[in-house]
Design a protein around this motif. Structure first.
Motif, short mmCIF file in Angstrom:
data_model
loop_
_atom_site.label_atom_id
_atom_site.label_comp_id
_atom_site.label_asym_id
_atom_site.label_seq_id
_atom_site.Cartn_x
_atom_site.Cartn_y
_atom_site.Cartn_z
N MET A 194 144.25 69.72 143.79
CA MET A 194 143.08 68.94 143.38
C MET A 194 142.12 69.79 142.57
SD MET A 194 142.57 66.99 147.03
CE MET A 194 140.92 66.41 146.67
N GLY A 195 141.94 71.04 142.98
CA GLY A 195 141.05 71.94 142.24
C GLY A 195 141.55 72.20 140.83
N ILE A 196 142.86 72.39 140.67
CA ILE A 196 143.42 72.62 139.35
C ILE A 196 143.21 71.39 138.45
CG2 ILE A 196 145.59 72.97 138.10
CD1 ILE A 196 146.52 74.73 140.44
N HIS A 197 143.36 70.21 139.01
CA HIS A 197 143.12 68.98 138.23
C HIS A 197 141.65 68.87 137.83
CE1 HIS A 197 147.11 67.54 138.44
NE2 HIS A 197 147.12 67.23 139.72
N LEU A 198 140.75 69.19 138.74
CA LEU A 198 139.32 69.16 138.40
C LEU A 198 138.99 70.17 137.31
CD1 LEU A 198 137.73 68.84 141.97
CD2 LEU A 198 137.79 67.09 140.20
N GLU A 199 139.62 71.32 137.36
CA GLU A 199 139.41 72.34 136.34
C GLU A 199 139.85 71.82 134.98
OE1 GLU A 199 142.06 75.93 135.75
OE2 GLU A 199 140.43 76.81 136.92
N ALA A 200 141.00 71.11 134.93
CA ALA A 200 141.48 70.54 133.67
C ALA A 200 140.49 69.51 133.14
CB ALA A 200 142.85 69.91 133.88
N GLN A 201 139.92 68.69 134.03
CA GLN A 201 138.93 67.72 133.60
C GLN A 201 137.67 68.40 133.07
OE1 GLN A 201 138.30 64.35 136.36
NE2 GLN A 201 140.22 64.94 137.36
N GLN A 202 137.30 69.55 133.67
CA GLN A 202 136.16 70.30 133.17
C GLN A 202 136.42 70.80 131.75
OE1 GLN A 202 135.74 73.08 136.62
NE2 GLN A 202 133.57 72.56 136.48
N ARG A 203 137.63 71.31 131.51
CA ARG A 203 137.96 71.80 130.17
C ARG A 203 137.89 70.68 129.14
NH1 ARG A 203 142.08 74.69 132.82
NH2 ARG A 203 143.58 73.09 132.22
N LEU A 223 152.73 76.71 127.68
CA LEU A 223 153.40 77.46 126.62
C LEU A 223 154.47 76.60 125.96
CD1 LEU A 223 153.40 80.27 125.35
CD2 LEU A 223 155.17 80.94 126.99
N GLU A 224 155.19 75.86 126.74
CA GLU A 224 156.21 74.97 126.21
C GLU A 224 155.59 73.89 125.32
OE1 GLU A 224 158.43 71.87 128.69
OE2 GLU A 224 159.76 73.61 128.70
N GLU A 225 154.46 73.35 125.75
CA GLU A 225 153.79 72.33 124.95
C GLU A 225 153.25 72.90 123.65
OE1 GLU A 225 152.12 68.42 124.23
OE2 GLU A 225 153.84 69.28 125.30
N ILE A 226 152.76 74.13 123.69
CA ILE A 226 152.27 74.78 122.46
C ILE A 226 153.40 74.90 121.45
CG2 ILE A 226 151.40 76.94 121.49
CD1 ILE A 226 149.82 77.30 124.12
N ARG A 227 154.58 75.36 121.92
CA ARG A 227 155.72 75.49 121.01
C ARG A 227 156.10 74.14 120.41
NH1 ARG A 227 157.65 79.39 125.03
NH2 ARG A 227 158.79 77.72 126.09
N ARG A 228 156.13 73.12 121.26
CA ARG A 228 156.49 71.79 120.76
C ARG A 228 155.51 71.30 119.72
NH1 ARG A 228 155.72 66.44 121.19
NH2 ARG A 228 153.80 66.71 122.37
N LEU A 229 154.23 71.47 119.98
CA LEU A 229 153.20 71.00 119.05
C LEU A 229 153.24 71.78 117.74
CD1 LEU A 229 150.25 70.45 121.55
CD2 LEU A 229 151.50 68.68 120.31
N THR A 266 145.55 72.99 124.60
CA THR A 266 146.66 73.51 125.41
C THR A 266 146.61 75.03 125.49
OG1 THR A 266 147.98 71.63 124.60
CG2 THR A 266 149.16 73.38 125.76
N SER A 267 146.20 75.68 124.40
CA SER A 267 146.05 77.13 124.44
C SER A 267 144.97 77.54 125.44
CB SER A 267 145.68 77.65 123.04
OG SER A 267 146.68 77.33 122.09
N HIS A 268 143.90 76.80 125.48
CA HIS A 268 142.84 77.07 126.47
C HIS A 268 143.39 76.92 127.89
CE1 HIS A 268 138.42 76.19 127.85
NE2 HIS A 268 138.90 77.31 128.35
#
Length: 956
Positions: free
Chosen positions: A607-616, A726-732, A770-772
């Motif tokens: 849950m904390g990791i998800h909240l952190e993503a929402q903060q970003r 990292l995988e998403e960065i390569r794809r993008l 995604t890099s962030h």
């Protein structure tokens, strides 16, 4: 606060209010008097001087005053008008019965009947109100039963034994239409008639509500039988077969009705079979409950099994025999319909209803509806599906959509083998494709999103599987009235409403399929062109290889999935599942003490990791908003901030319960910020910068102890998060390279270049975010790795500098002149071993984008083919239905001896036949340009070539 609106002086309502309101009000009050008839000195009927010309009719168009004899004479054929009398300088209501009007029934209506059976207190419910009338039955030798005399006068008797109440056909038709369109209940409609009769409380008409309810129910049932041609059948209503009164979908394949009679459609090639397949959608509705009132014995259905509900005895017997079958737990997400099939809704006899619809045209299937008892059990939905296929045995291809199909279909053949033969045989020797509705699919796991997707599955066109949901929106307003009904009355009412739903869909097919065709043809051209553009510059052998892989997967989903990345590490979702399995036996009080209530530390950290993503995301969006942002943008950001702040506040309480030390750290941090805030003009911390005090943050603080289990949980999750980022960065980056290439090669003109730049900017923003995310995950790994003595991860998850985020050099699909390029960034080498070549898997992300583009192009092409075939089937079905009605003429025995009855039967059959032909002609006119439109699109674009088009002047 300043009002933020402008009153328009020339608005019609404003003009009426200012200029006409008083005039309208005066005229309404003026009508309470005699008006111009105040000076009338003669009766408006006999024209004699009469002091008793004091009666007028509220329903007649004229306001003339009549004497008693004339007002009664004028209403001999309009006995349900409402009359007023001028008395004591005002009008007051008076009944025609009190003025001497009598209603004559039977052949005596022509004045030739010598004998009359008088009834002084007969109650008639009409759309104008409730009337007490004096009525005369014909009692001579030529008489008919009182019930028949009433019916021939268009009066529906409340009972067949000495009727003393009736409703006019006009009233029953009015209620029928009101109930279908506005979902008006019999109770409300009857009360409105009572108030129409008298609304001042001085006089109350006799209560005939129970009689009215009985009459309306019978009326619905008779109309259904009549429109199904049961009156014309030799076996009559009693011989009605299962589902025979339900209106069929003309656009669905109906063997013997709208498919070629030579049976050639059964032997078409595989790529054309979908044109003759049946698309079905299943769903349950728990708003349509029924209270535990009455019983089948006290309230049987008038038409058991003749429309959409199956026969009660057959359905309940199936449930009784299979009720003990165990329903497997979900291996997807936690679907309540799967994991809690026996949840009981107290005080109800039915917790809802299930249904089977045709998925492309939103119509209910015959015998495809059933009550649910305790939730959404498989055995209920199984019965509805197989029962709805009773008259579709020749259809060999079925596409079936259900929001929990990933679980429901697993053991469907084992369950089917235990059912009665009449159900079991309908499921055999067919081809089935199982799908999940588009709206429900994102709630499923990744595997379901590929295996059961309408977008990725071949031969489904643009079907979305959401047909039942559209039907629920229409029927849900009935819930408040049907939940109080007995079982039979409820089924009869719902059968009627579902039939009306199908009727409205049928008459609307002209516009419905026209819009579909126009949209499909346009999108077919657009997406096939997009596919051609996506293949420009790709080596021919690459396209051939990808196409073969796609076709192999479409034929057999067990083959490698072309839409799936060849992931070489454990995903974050997989890590969550592994951790959940590892701690499945943990309870409060364990030595590790990682449980608080029903929450484990792994869930708290996730849950904390998800909240952190929402903060970003919130921080990025806030920074992107310019100084002159609109009020709407500012409001949206403020609402997001407030909502996220509340989430964080609640989560921190949970965090402190796991690690009490966080409380003191927060307090110390608050004191430090308070001191600093005194020196700052705008104190406070924005929501996206609030500290969450994750284990990784605690590990970065000197002399602060971090619980090892918490650190390991977060470390595992962060490692998966970093690899995914990292995988998403390569794809993008690969996608961006291809978009730049498309822009250089294909974009011509300002508009095209602007669109291309906007697309690239969107990809750039996704890369930045995604890099962030990667950097945040790696920072947590650095903090935790030092405490846990973990170092191996650093070999593949390196520091990501801005210069590292660059495309892969020497891409095999480039058509640009190759120039001197820098060495590849480490991000492209992180997943490769020394034995792997530099080009291995290089175009994987591009391949997935191509696969999706190809799927879109093929789905729209299939949609054009499906709509074209559906239009043909509709026209053929209506032609067949017209001939079917003609065939009913003279089919019923005994009509030859009764010319009058025969004439009525013939007239109705011919009218229904002509109605089908008129509908067919209207549809033909609506669609007259569609064949040419489709052919022009196909000729203009042609088939996708085997070899890609070459660029250059005039190319493409």
């Amino acid at each position: 606060m300043t009002a933020n609106f402008i009153i328009l002086k020339d608005h019609p309502n404003t003009q009426w209010r200012d200029d006409w309101r008083d005039t309208f009000l005066e005229e309404l009050v003026r009508l309470e008097g005699r008006g111009e008839q105040r000076y009338q000195t003669k009766c408006g009927g006999c024209l004699r001087d009469a002091d008793d010309a004091i009666y007028r009719c509220k329903n007649c168009f004229s306001d003339a005053l009549f004497c008693q004899a004339c007002i009664v004479g004028l209403h001999k054929d309009n006995p349900f008008h409402r009359v007023e009398v001028w008395k004591d300088n005002s009008f007051d209501g008076v009944t025609l019965k009190s003025l001497g009007l009598r209603i004559q029934l039977g052949h005596g209506r022509d004045g030739t009947c010598p004998e009359k059976g008088k009834c002084e207190d007969f109650c008639i419910v009409d759309s104008s109100g409730i009337h007490e009338v004096a009525l005369d039955f014909c009692s001579c030798a030529r008489d008919q039963p009182h019930t028949v005399q009433l019916l021939r006068a268009r009066l529906y008797p409340a009972t067949t034994t000495n009727p003393a109440s009736a409703a006019t056909f006009r009233c029953l038709r009015k209620f029928h239409m009101m109930s279908l369109e506005s979902k008006c209940s019999a109770h409300h409609f009857y009360n409105s008639l009572a108030r129409e009769t008298n609304n001042n409380g001085v006089f109350q008409p006799r209560n005939r509500y129970n009689e009215f309810r009985r009459m309306t129910r019978q009326w619905r049932h008779l109309q259904m039988l009549k429109r199904a041609g049961r009156a014309h059948s030799a076996s009559g209503a009693q011989g009605t077969k299962a589902g025979e009164c339900s209106l069929l979908c003309p656009a669905c394949p109906q063997p013997g009705k709208n498919l070629p009679h030579n049976g050639a459609w059964r032997s078409v090639p595989r790529e054309k079979r979908f044109l003759y397949a049946l698309f079905l959608a299943l769903d349950a509705n728990f708003r349509m409950k029924r209270k535990d009132v009455s019983s089948e014995e006290d309230d049987p259905s008038l038409g058991d099994g003749i429309a959409f509900f199956a026969k009660v005895d057959e359905y309940m017997k199936h449930l009784d025999e299979n009720w003990d079958q165990e329903q497997e737990k979900s291996t997807c997400v936690a679907h309540d319909a799967v994991n809690e099939p026996d949840r009981e809704v107290y005080g109800t006899a039915a917790s809802g209803i299930g249904t089977v619809d045709c998925a492309r045209h939103n119509m209910k299937r015959p015998n495809g509806v059933g009550d649910l008892q305790n939730g959404e059990r498989y055995i209920n939905m199984d019965f509805m599906l197989w029962k709805s296929l009773e008259n579709s045995d020749k259809i060999m291809e079925l596409f079936i959509s259900y929001d929990i199909v990933c679980q429901w279909h697993k053991n469907i053949w084992q369950r089917l083998s235990k059912y009665k033969p009449e159900l079991r045989m309908r499921g055999l020797k067919r081809g089935y494709v199982w799908l999940i509705p588009k709206f429900d699919l994102p709630a499923h796991i990744e595997a379901c999103n590929i295996l059961f997707s309408f977008n990725l599955t071949p031969f489904v066109g643009q079907t979305d599987g959401e047909a039942p949901e559209r039907g629920w929106a229409n029927v849900n307003p009935l819930a408040s009235s049907t939940k109080e009904m007995g079982p039979g009355a409820r089924r009869d009412a719902l059968d009627d409403h579902f039939n009306d739903w199908n009727h409205k869909k049928i008459v609307g097919l002209g516009e419905f399929l026209l819009e579909r065709a126009q949209k499909a043809v346009g999108n077919m051209s657009t997406y096939r062109l997009e596919l051609l553009e996506a293949e420009l510059g790709l080596p021919h052998e690459v396209v051939v290889t990808w196409t073969k892989a796609m076709e192999l997967w479409e034929e057999d989903p067990s083959n490698p999935n072309p839409f799936k990345l060849a992931t070489k590490h454990e995903s974050m979702q997989a890590i969550r599942g592994r951790l959940a399995e590892e701690v499945s036996g943990a309870v409060a009080g364990d030595t590790e003490d990682d449980v608080r209530g029903d929450l484990h530390a792994t869930e708290m950290i996730t849950m904390g990791i998800h909240l952190e993503a929402q903060q970003r995301d919130l921080g990025s969006d806030t920074a992107a908003v310019k100084t002159h942002a609109t009020d709407r943008q500012k409001t949206a950001l403020r609402e997001r901030s407030n909502k996220l702040a509340r989430k964080i506040s609640e989560w921190l309480k949970i965090r402190e319960s796991f690690t009490p030390l966080v409380t003191s750290l927060r307090e110390a941090d608050e004191r430090a910020r308070t001191v600093t805030a005194r020196l700052q003009p705008t104190p406070g911390v924005p929501v996206h910068a609030m500290k969450l005090w994750m284990p990784s943050r605690l590990a970065s603080l000197p002399q602060v102890e971090v619980k090892e289990s918490h650190a390991r949980y977060e470390f595992a999750l962060r490692e998966g998060q970093a690899h995914e980022a990292l995988e998403e960065i390569r794809r993008l980056l690969l996608v961006r390279t291809h978009k730049y290439q498309e822009k250089d090669d294909e974009a011509r003109g300002v508009a095209a270049n602007t669109r291309a730049k906007t697309t690239i900017q969107g990809v750039d923003e996704r890369i930045r975010r995604t890099s962030h995310q990667y950097r945040s995950a790696r920072a947590a790994l650095v903090s935790l790795g030092g405490r846990l003595k973990e170092t191996e991860w650093k070999q593949k998850l390196r520091v990501l500098n801005a210069d590292d985020v660059r495309q892969r050099p020497r891409a095999t699909f480039t058509r640009q002149k190759r120039e001197e390029e820098r060495p590849a960034s480490w991000i492209w080498l992180a997943e490769l071993s020394e034995s792997e070549s530099m080009d291995a898997g290089m175009t994987e992300a591009l391949r997935i984008e191509w696969a999706k583009t190809r799927a879109r192009a093929h789905r729209w092409t299939e949609e054009v083919d499906l709509v074209e075939e559906e239009m043909r089937r509709v026209l053929e079905f209506l032609r067949w239905k017209a001939e079917w009605w003609k065939g009913l003429i003279d089919q019923r025995p005994g009509l030859v001896e009764d010319d009058i009855l025969r004439e009525g039967f013939t007239a109705y059959a011919r009218r229904q036949s002509q109605m089908q032909l008129d509908l067919r002609a209207r549809f033909q006119d609506n669609w007259k340009d569609i064949p040419c439109y489709i052919q022009l699109a196909r000729d203009g674009l042609g088939e996708i070539p085997d070899e890609p088009l070459q660029g250059g002047e005039g190319g493409g």
